[in-house]
Enzyme design. Structure first.
Site, PDB file in Angstrom:
ATOM      1  N   CYS A  55       0.822  -1.205   0.000  1.00  0.00           N
ATOM      2  CA  CYS A  55       0.000   0.000   0.000  1.00  0.00           C
ATOM      3  C   CYS A  55       0.860   1.261   0.000  1.00  0.00           C
ATOM      4  O   CYS A  55       0.522   2.259  -0.647  1.00  0.00           O
ATOM      5  CB  CYS A  55      -0.938   0.013   1.204  1.00  0.00           C
ATOM      6  SG  CYS A  55      -2.156  -1.321   1.184  1.00  0.00           S
ATOM      7  N   ARG A 132      -9.316  -4.100  -1.304  1.00  0.00           N
ATOM      8  CA  ARG A 132      -8.317  -3.642  -2.266  1.00  0.00           C
ATOM      9  C   ARG A 132      -9.005  -3.428  -3.614  1.00  0.00           C
ATOM     10  O   ARG A 132      -8.542  -3.911  -4.642  1.00  0.00           O
ATOM     11  CB  ARG A 132      -7.201  -4.680  -2.419  1.00  0.00           C
ATOM     12  CG  ARG A 132      -6.225  -4.750  -1.280  1.00  0.00           C
ATOM     13  CD  ARG A 132      -5.409  -3.487  -1.124  1.00  0.00           C
ATOM     14  NE  ARG A 132      -4.688  -3.150  -2.352  1.00  0.00           N
ATOM     15  CZ  ARG A 132      -3.606  -3.781  -2.772  1.00  0.00           C
ATOM     16  NH1 ARG A 132      -3.106  -4.785  -2.103  1.00  0.00           N
ATOM     17  NH2 ARG A 132      -3.007  -3.390  -3.880  1.00  0.00           N
TER      18      ARG A 132
END
Length: 216
Positions: A55, A132
Site C-alpha cells: 500500500c 483492495r
C-alpha cells in the site's frame, strides 16, 4: 468517530452500471461527501491498512501521478479502516521517506460500513484483508469499471490511467476500446444491428469488427 452514511445497504455487491452509494466520512482533508464530486470523474480505491509495504508503494506512485489524474478531470479518493490519525502519521512517514505529499483525501472506515456498502467485504467479515478494490465513477455517479487486487499485489497506475482514458474516449466517440488499447490508437465501431448491413458487408467480420478512425 464522526462518520455518517446515507442509507447505505449492509453489503451491496455493487456492479458496473450501478450508481455509487453516497456517504460522508472524515478524511485527511476534512469531511468528504461522495456526491460532492458529481460533475467530474472519481477514482475511489481502498487499501487494507496503513504502514503496509504494498500500500505504501501504491500511495507513493499515485501521489507522483496525481497531476495526470487531475489533467483528466478526475479526483482521487482513498479508503481505509485505519483511523484519521493513523493516516496522518502514515502520510508524514511517506513524505519524510519518499519526498512526496499525498494530498488527495484518505477516508477512515473503522467499522467497515463503507467497505460493506460497496461490496468490498462480506457482511460477516471482521477485517479488511479484502479491501483492495478500485471504482471508476463517472460524472453522473455511475460505476463504470472496477478492479480488485489481492493484498500482496500492487495496482498498476498506468493501467488505472489507461482505464480512465478508455472510458473517456469511448464516451466521447460513442465507440469501443479493443484489447491493449492505448490513447491515440483507433477505437472500434459498435457492431451493426441491421441484418441488411450484415449481409452487405464486404466480409464475414467487417459488420462487427471495424476501426473507428478520425471523425468516422
Amino acid at each position: 468517530m464522526d462518520q455518517t452514511t446515507s442509507s447505505l445497504p449492509p453489503c451491496a455487491g455493487l456492479r458496473i452500471g450501478d450508481f455509487a452509494p453516497d456517504f460522508e466520512a472524515r478524511s485527511t482533508v476534512g469531511p468528504v461527501r461522495l456526491s460532492a464530486h458529481r460533475g467530474r470523474w472519481l477514482v475511489l480505491f481502498s487499501h487494507p491498512a496503513d504502514f503496509t509495504p504494498v500500500c505504501t508503494t501504491e500511495f507513493v506512485a499515485l501521489a507522483r501521478e496525481a497531476a495526470a489524474f487531475e489533467a483528466r478531470d478526475c479526483a482521487l479518493m482513498a479508503l481505509s479502516v485505519d483511523s484519521l490519525f493513523s493516516h496522518f502519521a502514515w502520510l508524514r512517514m511517506i513524505r519524510d521517506r519518499f519526498g512526496v505529499e499525498v494530498r488527495f483525501p484518505i477516508l477512515e472506515d473503522p467499522t467497515l460500513v463503507i467497505a460493506r456498502a460497496f461490496g468490498m467485504v462480506a457482511a460477516q467479515d471482521s477485517d479488511s484483508a479484502a479491501v483492495r478494490t478500485t471504482f471508476f465513477i463517472d460524472p453522473k455517479g455511475m460505476i463504470r469499471a472496477m478492479t480488485c487486487y489481492p493484498a500482496n499485489l500492487g495496482r498498476s497506475i498506468p493501467e488505472m490511467l489507461r482505464i480512465l482514458d478508455g472510458l473517456q474516449a469511448i464516451d466521447a466517440k460513442g465507440a469501443l476500446a479493443p484489447a491493449n488499447w492505448q490513447p491515440g490508437e483507433p477505437l472500434l465501431k459498435p457492431p451493426s444491428q441491421n441484418l441488411d448491413e450484415v449481409f452487405d458487408a464486404e466480409d464475414a467480420t467487417s459488420w462487427f469488427l471495424r476501426d473507428k478512425r478520425g471523425g468516422d
